[in-house]
Every structure is written in structure tokens, then in C-alpha cells.
Write an enzyme that holds these catalytic residues in place. Structure first.
Site, PDB file in Angstrom:
ATOM      1  N   ASP A  37      37.143  62.174  30.919  1.00 50.99           N
ATOM      2  CA  ASP A  37      37.418  61.190  29.885  1.00 50.99           C
ATOM      3  C   ASP A  37      36.561  59.940  30.143  1.00 50.99           C
ATOM      4  O   ASP A  37      35.342  60.033  30.223  1.00 50.99           O
ATOM      5  CB  ASP A  37      38.924  60.909  29.870  1.00 50.99           C
ATOM      6  CG  ASP A  37      39.388  60.039  28.721  1.00 50.99           C
ATOM      7  OD1 ASP A  37      39.502  60.570  27.597  1.00 50.99           O
ATOM      8  OD2 ASP A  37      39.631  58.850  28.933  1.00 50.99           O
ATOM      9  N   ARG A  38      37.165  58.742  30.269  1.00 53.86           N
ATOM     10  CA  ARG A  38      36.369  57.528  30.486  1.00 53.86           C
ATOM     11  C   ARG A  38      35.507  57.663  31.733  1.00 53.86           C
ATOM     12  O   ARG A  38      34.377  57.154  31.777  1.00 53.86           O
ATOM     13  CB  ARG A  38      37.275  56.292  30.632  1.00 53.86           C
ATOM     14  CG  ARG A  38      38.368  56.135  29.618  1.00 53.86           C
ATOM     15  CD  ARG A  38      37.891  56.214  28.189  1.00 53.86           C
ATOM     16  NE  ARG A  38      37.097  55.037  27.806  1.00 53.86           N
ATOM     17  CZ  ARG A  38      36.497  54.921  26.613  1.00 53.86           C
ATOM     18  NH1 ARG A  38      36.574  55.886  25.722  1.00 53.86           N
ATOM     19  NH2 ARG A  38      35.804  53.836  26.328  1.00 53.86           N
ATOM     20  N   ARG A  55      32.254  59.178  30.992  1.00 57.49           N
ATOM     21  CA  ARG A  55      31.310  58.254  30.342  1.00 57.49           C
ATOM     22  C   ARG A  55      30.664  57.327  31.373  1.00 57.49           C
ATOM     23  O   ARG A  55      29.472  57.013  31.290  1.00 57.49           O
ATOM     24  CB  ARG A  55      32.032  57.466  29.247  1.00 57.49           C
ATOM     25  CG  ARG A  55      32.677  58.395  28.243  1.00 57.49           C
ATOM     26  CD  ARG A  55      33.293  57.730  27.042  1.00 57.49           C
ATOM     27  NE  ARG A  55      34.097  58.711  26.329  1.00 57.49           N
ATOM     28  CZ  ARG A  55      33.613  59.716  25.595  1.00 57.49           C
ATOM     29  NH1 ARG A  55      32.300  59.860  25.463  1.00 57.49           N
ATOM     30  NH2 ARG A  55      34.414  60.578  24.991  1.00 57.49           N
ATOM     31  N   TRP A  93      40.859  55.055  19.728  1.00 54.12           N
ATOM     32  CA  TRP A  93      39.474  54.606  19.793  1.00 54.12           C
ATOM     33  C   TRP A  93      39.246  53.426  18.853  1.00 54.12           C
ATOM     34  O   TRP A  93      38.370  52.600  19.098  1.00 54.12           O
ATOM     35  CB  TRP A  93      38.533  55.748  19.420  1.00 54.12           C
ATOM     36  CG  TRP A  93      38.105  56.603  20.571  1.00 54.12           C
ATOM     37  CD1 TRP A  93      38.879  57.108  21.570  1.00 54.12           C
ATOM     38  CD2 TRP A  93      36.774  57.054  20.836  1.00 54.12           C
ATOM     39  NE1 TRP A  93      38.117  57.862  22.428  1.00 54.12           N
ATOM     40  CE2 TRP A  93      36.828  57.843  22.001  1.00 54.12           C
ATOM     41  CE3 TRP A  93      35.562  56.881  20.192  1.00 54.12           C
ATOM     42  CZ2 TRP A  93      35.699  58.445  22.549  1.00 54.12           C
ATOM     43  CZ3 TRP A  93      34.422  57.490  20.722  1.00 54.12           C
ATOM     44  CH2 TRP A  93      34.496  58.264  21.892  1.00 54.12           C
ATOM     45  N   TYR A 153      37.556  49.945  25.988  1.00 53.38           N
ATOM     46  CA  TYR A 153      37.276  50.548  24.686  1.00 53.38           C
ATOM     47  C   TYR A 153      36.445  49.619  23.803  1.00 53.38           C
ATOM     48  O   TYR A 153      35.584  50.092  23.037  1.00 53.38           O
ATOM     49  CB  TYR A 153      38.582  50.941  23.994  1.00 53.38           C
ATOM     50  CG  TYR A 153      39.122  52.253  24.498  1.00 53.38           C
ATOM     51  CD1 TYR A 153      38.829  53.446  23.845  1.00 53.38           C
ATOM     52  CD2 TYR A 153      39.905  52.311  25.651  1.00 53.38           C
ATOM     53  CE1 TYR A 153      39.304  54.660  24.318  1.00 53.38           C
ATOM     54  CE2 TYR A 153      40.386  53.513  26.127  1.00 53.38           C
ATOM     55  CZ  TYR A 153      40.083  54.685  25.461  1.00 53.38           C
ATOM     56  OH  TYR A 153      40.545  55.885  25.942  1.00 53.38           O
ATOM     57  N   HIS A 195      43.683  68.228  26.943  1.00 50.71           N
ATOM     58  CA  HIS A 195      42.668  67.247  27.323  1.00 50.71           C
ATOM     59  C   HIS A 195      42.527  67.069  28.831  1.00 50.71           C
ATOM     60  O   HIS A 195      41.423  66.861  29.335  1.00 50.71           O
ATOM     61  CB  HIS A 195      43.037  65.908  26.676  1.00 50.71           C
ATOM     62  CG  HIS A 195      42.154  64.770  27.054  1.00 50.71           C
ATOM     63  ND1 HIS A 195      40.811  64.744  26.752  1.00 50.71           N
ATOM     64  CD2 HIS A 195      42.428  63.595  27.710  1.00 50.71           C
ATOM     65  CE1 HIS A 195      40.285  63.598  27.193  1.00 50.71           C
ATOM     66  NE2 HIS A 195      41.244  62.898  27.777  1.00 50.71           N
TER      67      HIS A 195
END
Length: 293
Positions: free
Chosen positions: A108-109, A112, A154, A215, A274
Site C-alpha cells: 500500500d503506501r 509507493r 483517496w 494523502y 487488500h
């Protein structure tokens, strides 16, 4: 202090380039960094990290703003939560622990952050695995009603301060439970103790603000950085795993999106939602065993 979730791991505060990062450290062998996502902490790796520590020197850290790591303000243009800043934290932590080059796994984050790390610090990253994400710029550029509905946060969390912070603060447990239950497709995941840990840190207003800043950065400064690097590719091997029952797998051709961003891509779906490392740690470990070997 020993980690209550990652068996055999020591908890340590690492001061890296002016910011304090909480890290769980265990095992021996080649270095391996684990990065969690939202709304988790490093404890998300509880079923995976001890097994990986049989072969690797594993570091599972709380991203800045999350868990028990330091929570700076957002800074001008949300720059303190740019993935560039978070990636620099991770590289500094690993160097402070004596690891100049290492493999990195991000969910997830954290995925990134790991993607940005591989671009900004190519000499540090040997292999990269990303869990249940497509590239950030790709997901924003291809947003449609189905994605915006499924991933509403988001667009909610990026609203100007203090709107999301105050609304979530009215009932953090309800928001957190709803979020996690919506993403997990495995009954009982996360378990009560793990949920209580996530709620402990999510109950801190500073954490909630940091998450919103994360975010907000993703929708602004991170996209600027991605646009500047649009023609660059990750050069190290990249493994993409995603949940067969999750939004990312239904919405994107995940491997195709990563082949637009990296030169050596492989991967497959896992039969879960997820949070792969919590829902199907057995299948995650099997995939990582092949990739990291």
C-alpha cells in the site's frame, strides 16, 4: 524492548537525518526492509517478518507519521510527507543500521514509498516488491466512478485541513474498523489484538493529521515528482503481488501498469483482499521466497 507482535524482533528508535523512526529489527543474512501501508503499522508484518528473519536481516519500520515514529507537520506544499521524504527516511534508517544496499517490500503506501526510493536511491535498492498497488500517477490518471467509490478515502483525506481530521476524530474506531473490514476479504483479519494496536495509534490526532498529509502529498507534490520522472524506469527486478478479491486487481492490469514504470516485472494475484501479508502470509512467503532467492 522486544516487539510484542514480531516474535524475536527488537524495537528500536533510529534517529535518521533529524527524524525519529521506530523500527523492529530481527534475523541475520542479507538486509531486507519492510514498509507498511495505511492504516497499518509495522505490526502488519507479524506473520511474515519472523519467517523472513530466518534468512534475512529484517527491518520493519513505521513510516513517518505512522505508528510510533515521529509525526512532523505537513510542511509547505505537504513536502514533509512526500514519498521522496519518506523514502529518504528509510534509506537513512538502513544506513544507520549498517545496510547500504538492501531489498525492499512495500504494501500500500509503503509500496509507493518503495517505488520512489528505487528512483531516488537506485544504488541502495537491490530488489523491489510492491503489494496491491498500481503506480500512483497511473491510478489518479485513470480514476473512474468505480475506483472513486471503492477508494473514497483517496479523495476524502486530501480535503483541506481540518475537515477530514475533525470528521474522523468524531469516531476514529468506527472509521478505522469500517476501512479495514472493507478492504480485508478474509474473516477475522485483522484479529482483535492487531486491530487494537492500529486503533491505539489511530486515536492520536497527530497520527490522523499525518495520514491526511500523506494523502495530500500523494495528490500534489508526489504527482509533480512522478511527472518529472515520467521517462525513468526502475531498473532492479520488481515483484507485484495483488489481492484477487481487491479493488486494484479488478480495476487495473497490474503487471501492465508496472511494466510502464520498470524494466523487469513479474508477479501474480493472491487469493485474498487488500492486505496480503495478513490474509495469506503463506502465499506471500512462497512468492517472496522465489523472488528474493
Amino acid at each position: 524492548m522486544m516487539d510484542p507482535f514480531l516474535a524475536g524482533f527488537e524495537l528500536r528508535d533510529v534517529h535518521a537525518d533529524g527524524i525519529r523512526i521506530r523500527a523492529a529489527i530481527g534475523g541475520s543474512g542479507p538486509p531486507l526492509l519492510l514498509l507498511h501501508g495505511h492504516p497499518q503499522t509495522h505490526a502488519t508484518w507479524h506473520a511474515v517478518a519472523p519467517r523472513l528473519a530466518e534468512r534475512f536481516s529484517v527491518v520493519a519500520m513505521d513510516l513517518r507519521g505512522y505508528g510510533d515514529s515521529e509525526k512532523p507537520g505537513g510542511g509547505e506544499g505537504h513536502a514533509h510527507y512526500a514519498k521522496r521524504a519518506m523514502a529518504a527516511d528509510a534509506v537513512a534508517v538502513m544506513r544507520r543500521l549498517g545496510h547500504g544496499r538492501f531489498a525492499v517490500i512495500g504494501h500500500d503506501r509503503g509500496g509507493r514509498v518503495a517505488h520512489r526510493m528505487a528512483l531516488d536511491h537506485p544504488g541502495a535498492v537491490t530488489r523491489l516488491a510492491v503489494f496491491d498497488i498500481a503506480p500512483t500517477a497511473t491510478m489518479y490518471a485513470r480514476t473512474d466512478k468505480a475506483f472513486a467509490t471503492a477508494y473514497f478515502w483517496w479523495f476524502f483525506l486530501i480535503q483541506p485541513e481540518p475537515l477530514p481530521e475533525r470528521l474522523i476524530g468524531a469516531d476514529p474506531e468506527f472509521f478505522l474498523r469500517t476501512h479495514l473490514e472493507g478492504q480485508s476479504k478474509t474473516p477475522g483479519v485483522p484479529g482483535p489484538e492487531l486491530f487494537a494496536e492500529y486503533l491505539r495509534v489511530y486515536s492520536d490526532p497527530a497520527t490522523r493529521h499525518a495520514i491526511c498529509e500523506d494523502y495530500r502529498a500523494a495528490a500534489t507534490i508526489d504527482l509533480e515528482h512522478d511527472a518529472a520522472d515520467a521517462d525513468r524506469r526502475v531498473e532492479v527486478p520488481l515483484l507485484a503481488l495483488w489481492g484477487a478479491k481487491g479493488t486494484v486487481g479488478r480495476t487495473y492490469d497490474v503487471l501492465a501498469t508496472w511494466r510502464e514504470k520498470a524494466t523487469d516485472v513479474r508477479g501474480h494475484a493472491i487469493a485474498c483482499g487488500h492486505t496480503l501479508q495478513e490474509e495469506r502470509p503463506d502465499l506471500v512467503l512462497a512468492a517472496l521466497g522465489d523472488f528474493l532467492r
